[in-house]
Design a protein around this motif. Structure first.
Motif, PDB file in Angstrom:
ATOM      1  N   ILE A  29      43.536  29.325  -8.896  1.00 36.51           N
ATOM      2  CA  ILE A  29      42.247  28.777  -9.339  1.00 36.51           C
ATOM      3  C   ILE A  29      42.335  28.286 -10.776  1.00 36.51           C
ATOM      4  O   ILE A  29      41.825  27.215 -11.124  1.00 36.51           O
ATOM      5  N   PHE A  30      43.003  29.065 -11.633  1.00 32.34           N
ATOM      6  CA  PHE A  30      43.135  28.653 -13.031  1.00 32.34           C
ATOM      7  C   PHE A  30      43.959  27.375 -13.142  1.00 32.34           C
ATOM      8  O   PHE A  30      43.602  26.457 -13.891  1.00 32.34           O
ATOM      9  N   SER A  31      45.053  27.291 -12.375  1.00 32.26           N
ATOM     10  CA  SER A  31      45.898  26.092 -12.437  1.00 32.26           C
ATOM     11  C   SER A  31      45.151  24.859 -11.942  1.00 32.26           C
ATOM     12  O   SER A  31      45.228  23.787 -12.560  1.00 32.26           O
ATOM     13  N   LEU A  32      44.418  25.013 -10.839  1.00 31.87           N
ATOM     14  CA  LEU A  32      43.653  23.883 -10.318  1.00 31.87           C
ATOM     15  C   LEU A  32      42.561  23.461 -11.298  1.00 31.87           C
ATOM     16  O   LEU A  32      42.332  22.261 -11.519  1.00 31.87           O
ATOM     17  N   SER A  33      41.887  24.443 -11.894  1.00 31.08           N
ATOM     18  CA  SER A  33      40.844  24.121 -12.865  1.00 31.08           C
ATOM     19  C   SER A  33      41.429  23.400 -14.076  1.00 31.08           C
ATOM     20  O   SER A  33      40.846  22.428 -14.573  1.00 31.08           O
ATOM     21  N   LEU A  34      42.579  23.872 -14.529  1.00 31.88           N
ATOM     22  CA  LEU A  34      43.232  23.229 -15.665  1.00 31.88           C
ATOM     23  C   LEU A  34      43.662  21.811 -15.322  1.00 31.88           C
ATOM     24  O   LEU A  34      43.507  20.886 -16.132  1.00 31.88           O
ATOM     25  N   ALA A  35      44.186  21.607 -14.101  1.00 32.33           N
ATOM     26  CA  ALA A  35      44.610  20.267 -13.688  1.00 32.33           C
ATOM     27  C   ALA A  35      43.422  19.315 -13.589  1.00 32.33           C
ATOM     28  O   ALA A  35      43.490  18.162 -14.027  1.00 32.33           O
ATOM     29  N   VAL A  36      42.313  19.805 -13.017  1.00 30.25           N
ATOM     30  CA  VAL A  36      41.109  18.962 -12.912  1.00 30.25           C
ATOM     31  C   VAL A  36      40.567  18.631 -14.295  1.00 30.25           C
ATOM     32  O   VAL A  36      40.199  17.482 -14.581  1.00 30.25           O
ATOM     33  N   PHE A  37      40.528  19.627 -15.180  1.00 33.51           N
ATOM     34  CA  PHE A  37      40.030  19.396 -16.538  1.00 33.51           C
ATOM     35  C   PHE A  37      40.909  18.397 -17.277  1.00 33.51           C
ATOM     36  O   PHE A  37      40.394  17.488 -17.960  1.00 33.51           O
ATOM     37  N   ALA A  38      42.237  18.535 -17.133  1.00 27.54           N
ATOM     38  CA  ALA A  38      43.149  17.609 -17.813  1.00 27.54           C
ATOM     39  C   ALA A  38      42.997  16.189 -17.266  1.00 27.54           C
ATOM     40  O   ALA A  38      43.008  15.217 -18.027  1.00 27.54           O
ATOM     41  N   THR A  39      42.828  16.075 -15.943  1.00 31.25           N
ATOM     42  CA  THR A  39      42.679  14.743 -15.344  1.00 31.25           C
ATOM     43  C   THR A  39      41.398  14.071 -15.798  1.00 31.25           C
ATOM     44  O   THR A  39      41.395  12.888 -16.180  1.00 31.25           O
ATOM     45  N   VAL A  40      40.303  14.817 -15.768  1.00 32.35           N
ATOM     46  CA  VAL A  40      39.012  14.248 -16.190  1.00 32.35           C
ATOM     47  C   VAL A  40      39.049  13.877 -17.665  1.00 32.35           C
ATOM     48  O   VAL A  40      38.575  12.798 -18.074  1.00 32.35           O
ATOM     49  N   THR A  41      39.634  14.753 -18.490  1.00 29.53           N
ATOM     50  CA  THR A  41      39.717  14.470 -19.925  1.00 29.53           C
ATOM     51  C   THR A  41      40.570  13.241 -20.196  1.00 29.53           C
ATOM     52  O   THR A  41      40.206  12.388 -21.022  1.00 29.53           O
ATOM     53  N   TYR A  42      41.700  13.118 -19.488  1.00 26.02           N
ATOM     54  CA  TYR A  42      42.577  11.957 -19.685  1.00 26.02           C
ATOM     55  C   TYR A  42      41.857  10.671 -19.301  1.00 26.02           C
ATOM     56  O   TYR A  42      41.961   9.660 -20.002  1.00 26.02           O
ATOM     57  N   ARG A  43      41.141  10.685 -18.186  1.00 28.88           N
ATOM     58  CA  ARG A  43      40.438   9.473 -17.759  1.00 28.88           C
ATOM     59  C   ARG A  43      39.352   9.076 -18.756  1.00 28.88           C
ATOM     60  O   ARG A  43      39.179   7.890 -19.065  1.00 28.88           O
ATOM     61  N   GLN A  44      38.624  10.065 -19.251  1.00 30.64           N
ATOM     62  CA  GLN A  44      37.583   9.756 -20.230  1.00 30.64           C
ATOM     63  C   GLN A  44      38.187   9.209 -21.522  1.00 30.64           C
ATOM     64  O   GLN A  44      37.681   8.231 -22.093  1.00 30.64           O
ATOM     65  N   LEU A  45      39.269   9.845 -21.982  1.00 31.11           N
ATOM     66  CA  LEU A  45      39.932   9.351 -23.191  1.00 31.11           C
ATOM     67  C   LEU A  45      40.477   7.951 -22.977  1.00 31.11           C
ATOM     68  O   LEU A  45      40.409   7.097 -23.883  1.00 31.11           O
ATOM     69  N   ASN A  46      41.010   7.698 -21.788  1.00 26.17           N
ATOM     70  CA  ASN A  46      41.557   6.384 -21.489  1.00 26.17           C
ATOM     71  C   ASN A  46      40.466   5.326 -21.491  1.00 26.17           C
ATOM     72  O   ASN A  46      40.648   4.225 -22.033  1.00 26.17           O
ATOM     73  N   GLN A  47      39.312   5.638 -20.917  1.00 26.40           N
ATOM     74  CA  GLN A  47      38.203   4.687 -20.904  1.00 26.40           C
ATOM     75  C   GLN A  47      37.704   4.404 -22.318  1.00 26.40           C
ATOM     76  O   GLN A  47      37.438   3.253 -22.680  1.00 26.40           O
TER      77      GLN A  47
END
Length: 214
Positions: A29-47
């Motif tokens: 659960i922690f790994s999945l949460s971290l992966a989702v958080f990193a993906t969302v953060t990267y997309r927002q930063l990219n935009q």
């Protein structure tokens, strides 16, 4: 010969216990949460980075058009080429081309991609003198992400450790009542009676123990 019931210790060695499952589930659960958080953060930063790059690119294009106008009037082609070459060497743009109103190329540097080239009119006193084509350097977040990971890895490591300890604690909270319940079951099978279980808690284990005691 009747089959002997397995002890809890034997079952622990033969399969995953609740402690192991809880630790694995918590880590997953922690790994999945971290992966989702990193993906969302990267997309927002990219935009955000793309939007800022487009804004800065438009500003650069308008400024170049403004500076190029008097050079075109004076036919100062050397200054035009030097200006574009300096920007290309500074990696501000991939390529640029300045064309006058008659379609003649006055200055050029680098190369242009028709899919990402921007066009800015060059005018002076409402008279169009030419056009400047720009192909800007695309946004690259890899260096920023590397710095972010270097800064964030202690926090991620601490969070992973806390998650692991929480999984161990929660797993032990499940294992201990099950162990006492299993011992009571073995004594009940062997001797027809079992020791009194702890029913002082108001959680699920307390309810189960209370029902067994009565």
């Amino acid at each position: 010969m009747p089959n002997q019931p397995y002890s809890l210790r034997q079952l622990m060695h033969s399969r995953l216990t609740l402690v192991h499952k809880t630790i694995l589930l918590t880590g997953l659960i922690f790994s999945l949460s971290l992966a989702v958080f990193a993906t969302v953060t990267y997309r927002q930063l990219n935009q955000v980075a793309i939007a800022q790059a487009q804004s800065l690119g438009d500003r650069l294009g308008r400024q170049l058009a403004m500076v190029s106008a008097p050079m075109i009037l004076s036919q100062d082609l050397i200054s035009l080429n030097i200006m574009l070459s300096d920007l290309h060497q500074q990696e501000s743009l991939i390529g640029a081309t300045i064309i006058d109103i008659d379609g003649r190329t006055l200055a050029k540097t680098g190369w242009l991609d028709k899919h990402s080239t921007r066009t800015y009119p060059i005018s002076l006193d409402e008279h169009q003198l030419g056009v400047i084509y720009l192909d800007l350097v695309p946004v690259n977040l890899i260096p920023s992400l590397d710095k972010l990971m270097q800064t964030a890895w202690p926090t991620v490591g601490l969070a992973s450790l806390i998650s692991l300890l929480a999984g161990v604690w929660f797993g032990l909270r499940l294992y201990r009542p099950l162990s006492r319940l299993h011992v009571a079951q073995q004594q009940l099978i062997a001797h027809g009676k079992m020791p009194r279980l702890d029913d002082q808690h108001s959680d699920e284990w307390g309810v189960i123990n209370f029902n067994l005691n009565t």
